[in-house]
Scaffold this motif. Structure first.
Motif, short mmCIF file in Angstrom:
data_model
loop_
_atom_site.label_atom_id
_atom_site.label_comp_id
_atom_site.label_asym_id
_atom_site.label_seq_id
_atom_site.Cartn_x
_atom_site.Cartn_y
_atom_site.Cartn_z
N VAL A 105 24.91 7.19 18.18
CA VAL A 105 25.95 6.31 17.38
C VAL A 105 26.55 7.32 16.39
CG1 VAL A 105 25.54 4.79 15.31
CG2 VAL A 105 23.95 4.81 16.64
N ILE A 106 27.88 6.27 17.20
CA ILE A 106 29.22 7.08 16.51
C ILE A 106 29.70 6.29 15.62
CG2 ILE A 106 30.59 8.12 16.96
CD1 ILE A 106 28.61 8.03 19.89
N VAL A 107 29.52 6.91 14.32
CA VAL A 107 30.76 6.33 13.44
C VAL A 107 32.38 6.75 13.96
CG1 VAL A 107 31.46 4.92 11.21
CG2 VAL A 107 29.05 5.49 12.04
N PHE A 108 33.40 5.41 13.85
CA PHE A 108 34.70 6.43 14.02
C PHE A 108 35.66 5.68 12.81
CE2 PHE A 108 33.07 6.10 18.53
CZ PHE A 108 34.12 7.27 19.12
N ALA A 109 35.30 7.31 12.21
CA ALA A 109 36.84 6.56 11.00
C ALA A 109 38.18 6.93 11.48
CB ALA A 109 36.29 7.72 9.59
#
Lengths: 186, 186, 186, 186
Positions: free
Chosen positions: D71-75
């Motif tokens: 899972v990657i959360v791009f901010a």
């Protein structure tokens, strides 16, 4: 402060209608089912000498009602990656009434607040409805309405939207916002 | 190879119609003026037991004509940053006929070639019509049509599009392309 | 009238560069290869007391050159559905220089004319590059540049764009337009 | 289940970073500040015999870390109506590594889950960032990643996003969702 929902889907009790009702819970407002109003498509007579024809349909009464509002909550099921044809006809007819001095359209439309609820399921509406959001934005900007906010919710089958917690949370926040606005206005 | 123009504006001899005629110059085709066909808005009965109602309007004949084509050139004046309401109703009704075995819709629609002509003037259509192009793309993709090409042309007042040399050049190229396709098909 | 191409791809003699050269054939102009200029990413110090850092890279000279132009033709291969990272860094750094009184950025940028050439092949760039066109439009609008026109051309492998007659025809039309503007300006 | 935030803004403790931290509160994860990694722009050598150059920068280690995640959360703070240039360079370099057998890129990237947090303030990000959402969607689709959800939040000055109750509510919902996924995975 006059508030109206514009229910634009082709069946009663749809998901977008549910969300609109939730946003306006315990707030005095008027519900308009677009399909209850007979509206002819626009006939473009801008460049013709004889002008626009009389249609004798329900449009003028509906438009007058619309122009009396301060806030309009559009409840829009996503149909074929856009708004329902009936809602588009509602907007298309503006072309005529912008030029009709009886309505004072351009002056009265300015500053109205628009909220847009879009519901859909497959393909994923959070992507599939972005062109529609952009269209609403251009359209509101063009006439000087304020596009306060939108929600794109998941729901197609009856009551499916109850499974979209973010949409419900957002409606509750709109409800607070609108209640506060009503109080200030009173 | 059957070719049809779908003329979706609300006046005759508009700019999009002119471009469609130019793209199909000396090519055998059929012209359909959407406004000549009475079409009721869709009533969504997918989730109701009694099914979709009989409308008795011109839709079924029009749809059958559409499904007989190999190539459709959509001539679309930009109305309120989208397609005319009547064209939207044409698409909305697909929801019903996809489920109607008499038409074999899903099979027959696949592979049809679509060309889209959009005309507008202000705000600048090369930007203002991008959401509509995206909507057409989603829509064609969904049913398996091929979105061959589009042109966004400048023109609002009668014959204004004659001042858009790139649009004219592109129509001439489409004309060559379609003539070649006709020859191959023969 | 100063004209510049901004060649933003990561190889020489690409398709977008070819089209830019064609649009400017026999017109006096300057070519800038973005990759020849070392540019650090922006470091956002708008909210810090010490302000933006000195970078010592090639950015300030490049920006000054840019601000001397009247017309900029951006040659942009579509990378991952957007502009190349280096071009984005060129724009990101504006955040700093809008606030740097040495450059008089906000005044000088207004009214510059932008042409955008986008090239790509698969997925089909006429759809895949629409978000990028929208981004350019917002960006130019924000600083007051005029977005004169764009072309979305088919080409990925070297010289592939020669097979796109629409793109070539449009470059020839831009060439005429720019020659006429040069003559008027003289 | 490996989870990573990709913090792509150019200052620490920005609004998008705050939201990412909130979404991952009490969830084991790794934070990557993109600006801590030196990345050269891509040099496109797909069509050259000698292939891509060695850059000696931090990219390969960063990519390897990325490919280890589920899972990657791009901010992503909205910069000039798009993603920061550094993040674009991160994606641009994929063009090289898709073709580098050491990484098994195409296989490993498939199925990763992406969440995207966009923050901005003026012009209104709920409209201004729609092209960027569309770009992310195309990009994830192209490599087979799953675009789980996005939020567009209001915030520019430090901590401004705390005034956006919708964004906070959505982060709390993501937090629940991700905690549940972690539990299932364990």
């Amino acid at each position: 402060m006059n508030i109206m929902t514009m229910l634009t889907g082709s069946r009663r009790n749809g998901n977008s209608e549910y969300l609109a009702a939730r946003a306006l819970q315990n707030i005095d407002h008027r519900n308009v089912y677009l399909l209850d109003h007979r509206m002819e498509p626009v006939v473009d007579m801008r460049h013709a000498e004889e002008g626009f024809p009389e249609t004798g349909d329900d449009y003028e009464a509906l438009l007058e009602e619309f122009l009396r509002q301060d806030v309009i909550v559009f409840a829009v099921p996503l149909y074929w990656f856009g708004m329902p044809g009936q809602l588009k006809i509602f907007f298309d007819r503006w072309t005529q009434y912008m030029r009709d001095s009886r309505f004072d359209f351009n002056e009265r439309i300015r500053g109205k607040k628009a909220y847009v609820i879009i519901t859909g399921s497959s393909p994923d509406p959070k992507i599939a409805s972005l062109p529609l959001i952009q269209q609403f934005n251009y359209l509101f900007e063009y006439v000087g309405m304020e596009f306060v906010d939108y929600i794109i919710a998941n729901g197609n089958k009856p009551e499916e939207v109850l499974n979209d917690p973010f949409a419900l949370a957002k409606m509750d926040l709109w409800n607070e916002q609108l209640k506060a606005a009503k109080r200030e206005d009173a």
